[in-house]
Design an enzyme around this catalytic site. Sequence first.
Site, short mmCIF file in Angstrom:
data_model
loop_
_atom_site.label_atom_id
_atom_site.label_comp_id
_atom_site.label_asym_id
_atom_site.label_seq_id
_atom_site.Cartn_x
_atom_site.Cartn_y
_atom_site.Cartn_z
N HIS A 70 -11.48 1.67 3.62
CA HIS A 70 -10.83 2.53 2.28
C HIS A 70 -11.95 2.51 1.31
CE1 HIS A 70 -6.60 1.66 3.30
NE2 HIS A 70 -7.02 2.16 4.16
N ASP A 88 -9.51 -3.18 2.17
CA ASP A 88 -9.51 -2.75 3.60
C ASP A 88 -10.88 -2.07 3.84
OD1 ASP A 88 -9.34 -0.60 5.71
OD2 ASP A 88 -7.43 -0.89 5.53
N GLU A 142 -3.23 -2.83 -2.02
CA GLU A 142 -4.32 -2.40 -1.39
C GLU A 142 -4.58 -0.93 -2.07
OE1 GLU A 142 -5.21 -0.95 3.32
OE2 GLU A 142 -3.31 -2.22 2.73
N ASP A 148 -6.75 -4.12 10.73
CA ASP A 148 -5.89 -3.02 10.47
C ASP A 148 -6.46 -1.82 11.19
OD1 ASP A 148 -4.22 -1.09 9.42
OD2 ASP A 148 -5.02 -1.12 7.51
N HIS A 164 -8.46 -6.24 5.12
CA HIS A 164 -8.02 -5.51 6.50
C HIS A 164 -9.21 -5.04 7.09
CE1 HIS A 164 -3.31 -4.52 5.20
NE2 HIS A 164 -3.51 -5.84 5.18
N TRP A 166 0.78 -1.30 -0.09
CA TRP A 166 -0.15 -0.13 0.13
C TRP A 166 0.85 1.33 0.16
CZ3 TRP A 166 -0.25 3.83 3.54
CH2 TRP A 166 -1.31 4.97 3.50
N LYS A 187 -7.33 2.69 -1.73
CA LYS A 187 -7.71 3.53 -0.76
C LYS A 187 -8.51 4.67 -1.56
CE LYS A 187 -6.76 5.72 3.49
NZ LYS A 187 -5.56 6.11 4.42
N ASP A 241 -10.32 4.08 11.45
CA ASP A 241 -9.75 2.63 11.85
C ASP A 241 -9.98 2.38 13.78
OD1 ASP A 241 -8.03 1.62 9.82
OD2 ASP A 241 -7.19 3.60 9.79
N ASP A 287 -12.18 6.69 7.30
CA ASP A 287 -11.13 5.81 7.42
C ASP A 287 -10.54 6.00 8.79
OD1 ASP A 287 -9.59 3.56 7.15
OD2 ASP A 287 -8.10 4.84 6.19
#
Length: 417
Positions: free
Chosen positions: A260, A257, A224, A324, A284, A185, A226, A294, A292
């Site tokens: 993302h 992800d 990956e 993640d 992820h 990524w 985004k 997380d 995003d």
Amino acid sequence: MNEAMIRQAYEIARERYAELGIDTEKALETLQKVQISIHCWQADDVAGFESTGDLTGGIQVNGNYPGKARNIDELRADLVKALSFIGGSHRINLHEIYGEFGGKKVDRDEVSIEHFQGWIDWAKANGVKLDFNSTSFSHPKSGSLSLSNPDKSIRDFWIEHTKRCRAIANEMGRQLDDQCIMNLWVHDGQKEMTVNRMLYRSLLKQSLDEIFTTKYDHMKDCLESKVFGIGLEAMTVGSSDFYTAYCAQNNKIVTLDTGHFHPTESVGDKVSSVLLFCPEIMLHVSRPMRWDSDHVTIMDDATLELCMEITRCNALDRVHIGLDYFDGSINRIGAYVVGTRATQKSVLRGLLEPVAKLSELELTDRNFQKLALMEEAKAMPFGDVWNMFCLRNNIPAGADFIKEIEKYEAEVTSKRN
């Protein structure tokens, strides 16, 4: 929780699920084999051991909860403690900045397997496997563009870095006798309206083609995408379209992800589409809250839908599940345990779904019956099956792990400040 009560409740649950044609023993056996790739960066807020610089490249960690890991020994101790509350056999996912550099300046185009041999030895001793990530952020040459940078010297620096990471991943896989999945990524993007999208994406494709020239037997590549990054809101070079097309054309693994994509997109809906054109998927899993962000994974609708779609596709052998998130606002070991167990619970919910019956109802246009059965399945005693999983893995069932993590905080992490 009382062992006798867990066993008694499980037997009742097993009978109830059997009425729906579901074998809970098979579900537990399958869950036992599902490996979660647990991310090393939750323990220290993505700091790593390369430098003490600030995070850049769209990476941001919120929170200042005391007791984060300050060195590699503390991080490994925290991982071992977290694993003691998680059933099954799992993987540890490393970023390149988590190498053992011995206090020396090792630039990212100089990194080699010697800086990760300690991790391999540790993994062997603790019965885990390793996955790996190249690291393009938080470096003087990061800027807003790395592998897609028109400056050839910068681009070549990151190409060399990524080549070296692939070689490290291959050696990890060879020594641990299990293919290491290396995720690529890069944060590359533009803050303002972008004219040269084709140029940047062409350069990224050229860089990837060069990076993947060497073929390895003991590692797998995944890419990956985004939507955007902080300070890179206008355009992301490695978009979902770009990487999905590249992986389909080059037989690589797509990394999805959950943070993302647009907040209203269903990542679960992407599973069946991607698997028709790409060999495997890497996940992820985190919990985006409006963006995003997380947050720690929980058993929410999005995570459930994702894991249930994997089981509906009978794709647990083609979908690799990794975590993640990085929450610095709460106990970090607790964050590991809550997130990993929530992901396992979501997989178990999928394994306990009466998919065959639901599929039959859908294919015969009995949609009222399908909807009704799906709703009834939500009220089944899934928790009693989960508690049996915990019992068989000799880990705390229910909320019993909370006091153990509080004890670790009182005796270990609280003394780090």
